[in-house]
Design a protein around this motif. Structure first.
Motif, PDB file in Angstrom:
ATOM      1  N   GLU A  61      -9.299   4.839  -4.645  1.00 19.84           N
ATOM      2  CA  GLU A  61      -9.926   6.093  -4.220  1.00 19.84           C
ATOM      3  C   GLU A  61     -10.666   5.852  -2.912  1.00 19.84           C
ATOM      4  OE1 GLU A  61     -13.883   8.593  -5.435  1.00 19.84           O
ATOM      5  OE2 GLU A  61     -12.726   7.684  -7.064  1.00 19.84           O
ATOM      6  N   ARG A  75      -6.104  10.426   6.808  1.00 23.78           N
ATOM      7  CA  ARG A  75      -5.670  10.866   5.481  1.00 23.78           C
ATOM      8  C   ARG A  75      -6.799  11.581   4.750  1.00 23.78           C
ATOM      9  NH1 ARG A  75      -2.258   7.419   1.051  1.00 23.78           N
ATOM     10  NH2 ARG A  75      -2.360   8.940  -0.628  1.00 23.78           N
ATOM     11  N   TYR A  76      -8.020  11.061   4.854  1.00 21.70           N
ATOM     12  CA  TYR A  76      -9.164  11.696   4.192  1.00 21.70           C
ATOM     13  C   TYR A  76      -9.377  13.096   4.757  1.00 21.70           C
ATOM     14  CZ  TYR A  76     -13.781  12.126   2.064  1.00 21.70           C
ATOM     15  OH  TYR A  76     -14.862  12.547   1.308  1.00 21.70           O
ATOM     16  N   PRO A 135      -9.158  11.674  -2.077  1.00 21.28           N
ATOM     17  CA  PRO A 135      -7.822  11.142  -1.823  1.00 21.28           C
ATOM     18  C   PRO A 135      -7.602   9.825  -2.571  1.00 21.28           C
ATOM     19  CG  PRO A 135      -9.198  11.048   0.148  1.00 21.28           C
ATOM     20  CD  PRO A 135      -9.993  11.743  -0.891  1.00 21.28           C
ATOM     21  N   ASP A 166      -4.562   2.538  -8.572  1.00 19.85           N
ATOM     22  CA  ASP A 166      -4.917   3.589  -7.630  1.00 19.85           C
ATOM     23  C   ASP A 166      -6.231   3.234  -6.961  1.00 19.85           C
ATOM     24  OD1 ASP A 166      -2.709   5.159  -8.196  1.00 19.85           O
ATOM     25  OD2 ASP A 166      -3.728   6.261  -9.793  1.00 19.85           O
ATOM     26  N   THR A 201       0.819  -1.210   0.000  1.00 20.11           N
ATOM     27  CA  THR A 201       0.000   0.000   0.000  1.00 20.11           C
ATOM     28  C   THR A 201       0.855   1.264   0.000  1.00 20.11           C
ATOM     29  OG1 THR A 201      -0.136  -0.132   2.423  1.00 20.11           O
ATOM     30  CG2 THR A 201      -1.926  -1.132   1.145  1.00 20.11           C
ATOM     31  N   THR A 202       2.179   1.124   0.135  1.00 15.87           N
ATOM     32  CA  THR A 202       3.109   2.239   0.006  1.00 15.87           C
ATOM     33  C   THR A 202       4.274   1.791  -0.863  1.00 15.87           C
ATOM     34  OG1 THR A 202       4.274   1.582   2.031  1.00 15.87           O
ATOM     35  CG2 THR A 202       2.521   3.218   2.254  1.00 15.87           C
ATOM     36  N   HIS A 219      -6.661  15.535   3.524  1.00 15.43           N
ATOM     37  CA  HIS A 219      -6.705  15.828   2.080  1.00 15.43           C
ATOM     38  C   HIS A 219      -7.962  16.607   1.700  1.00 15.43           C
ATOM     39  CE1 HIS A 219      -5.798  14.937  -2.213  1.00 15.43           C
ATOM     40  NE2 HIS A 219      -7.120  14.957  -2.328  1.00 15.43           N
ATOM     41  N   ILE A 232      -6.669   5.622   7.611  1.00 12.94           N
ATOM     42  CA  ILE A 232      -7.363   6.007   6.377  1.00 12.94           C
ATOM     43  C   ILE A 232      -8.209   7.263   6.606  1.00 12.94           C
ATOM     44  CG2 ILE A 232      -9.015   5.258   4.622  1.00 12.94           C
ATOM     45  CD1 ILE A 232      -8.136   2.390   5.151  1.00 12.94           C
ATOM     46  N   ASN A 251      -4.731   6.561  -3.188  1.00 11.50           N
ATOM     47  CA  ASN A 251      -3.528   5.866  -2.755  1.00 11.50           C
ATOM     48  C   ASN A 251      -3.131   4.874  -3.841  1.00 11.50           C
ATOM     49  OD1 ASN A 251      -1.540   5.176  -0.602  1.00 11.50           O
ATOM     50  ND2 ASN A 251      -2.477   3.163  -0.830  1.00 11.50           N
ATOM     51  N   THR A 252      -1.843   4.810  -4.144  1.00  6.45           N
ATOM     52  CA  THR A 252      -1.345   3.893  -5.168  1.00  6.45           C
ATOM     53  C   THR A 252      -0.846   2.610  -4.515  1.00  6.45           C
ATOM     54  OG1 THR A 252      -0.690   5.728  -6.598  1.00  6.45           O
ATOM     55  CG2 THR A 252       0.310   3.583  -7.047  1.00  6.45           C
TER      56      THR A 252
END
Length: 317
Positions: free
Chosen positions: A183, A225-226, A286, A181, A166-167, A229, A222, A288-289
């Motif tokens: 979302e 982060r939301y 947001p 990605d 996830t990173t 962002h 999570i 995440n890749t």
């Protein structure tokens, strides 16, 4: 160089560009052998070619495509992003041609299992269904789940062949390519959404402080982060429920336990059916890749590359 690889920094002549179906199949076959073995000399052994012949063919292919396909390393080569894309496009067809050995072909012993690791939710929802055709074709899988940092340590120690992370891993000890990605979406059950959507739009995220928050872990990774962002502020809520599996978070919230932030792929069916409702739909959600990570060195098991290529191909779809 001592390993028979060409010097680093060899110039690539300007092309005429080409697509895989316009390129020489022998060049593509050699390319795939280099890609999978991790070196020109290894590809030569696989194909019964001399290392200079492999080098010449790869220079020809790079000239025809107009792109650098491999970075020359002290030991072997590393594929560029262009090579990753080309491998995804040509590997299925070349493997099909190679497998057309005729009815008299004698099958060898089964290959070793491919050890695949990653987040349980991603593996169970997306990866394993995508890999089902390979399993029916004889590929064996051994799947482990967990958090990225711990799984990366295990990958470097040789316990896994491939990891969905996830990173992006730091350093150059592993090979990592972007997979997809994901979302993130702020959701609740319809009963909560009716009460919260209008106040949230008018007053901001503080209206959620009195609503139970269901999340993956105590530190709210999570959701934090939301908030940062989308709302540009720090999340100050405490979790009402923590479940170390986002599928459990999804089930609790759909049953009315409160609100949460989930990857859209994980709640797409619930959003479509109305079992979950977005509380907020920002123009810039947001993202995440996720990365597909391979342990160092060329794999001895060809099925590792089959699984890798198949996941990359499925993700692009």
């Amino acid at each position: 160089m001592s390993n028979g690889e060409p010097p680093r920094g060899d110039p690539v002549p300007r092309p005429a560009t080409g697509t895989p179906h316009q390129l020489d199949l022998n060049l593509l076959r050699t390319f795939l052998a280099v890609y999978r073995s991790g070196s020109f000399t290894g590809a030569g052994r696989l194909l019964g070619l001399s290392q200079p012949t492999v080098t010449t063919q790869m220079r020809t292919l790079e000239r025809q495509t107009g792109r650098v396909l491999f970075e020359r390393l002290p030991r072997g080569v590393a594929p560029t992003a262009v090579a990753d894309e080309l491998a995804v496009r040509v590997a299925p067809g070349l493997d099909m041609l190679a497998g057309a050995a005729g009815p008299d072909a004698v099958p060898g012993p089964p290959a070793e299992p491919v050890h695949l690791a990653g987040p349980a939710e991603f593996l169970c929802t997306l990866a394993l269904p995508a890999l089902a055709p390979l399993v029916t074709d004889g590929v064996r899988l051994r799947v482990a789940t967990g958090l990225t940092d711990a799984l990366l340590d295990e990958l470097r120690a040789g316990r896994h062949d491939l990891l969905i992370a996830t990173t992006r891993p730091r350093g150059r000890t592993v090979s990592a390519v972007p997979l997809m990605d994901e979302e993130f979406v702020l959701v609740a059950a319809p009963s909560w959404a009716e009460r919260l959507r209008a106040p949230l739009a008018a007053e901001g995220p503080s209206v959620l402080h009195s609503v139970p928050l269901v999340t993956y872990a105590e530190d709210l990774p999570i959701a934090r982060r939301y908030w940062r962002h989308v709302f540009g502020r720090r999340l100050s809520c405490a979790a009402a429920v923590t479940v170390p599996d986002l599928r459990g978070v999804r089930a609790a919230v759909a049953a009315g336990a409160g609100f949460t932030v989930l990857p859209r792929y994980l709640c797409a069916d619930e959003l479509a059916s109305g079992a979950l409702v977005p509380l907020h739909e920002p123009e810039d959600p947001p993202i995440n890749t996720a990365y597909l990570v391979q342990r160092p060195g060329a794999p001895d098991n060809p099925d590792v590359i089959r699984v890798r290529d198949h996941l990359l191909h499925a993700a692009r779809g």
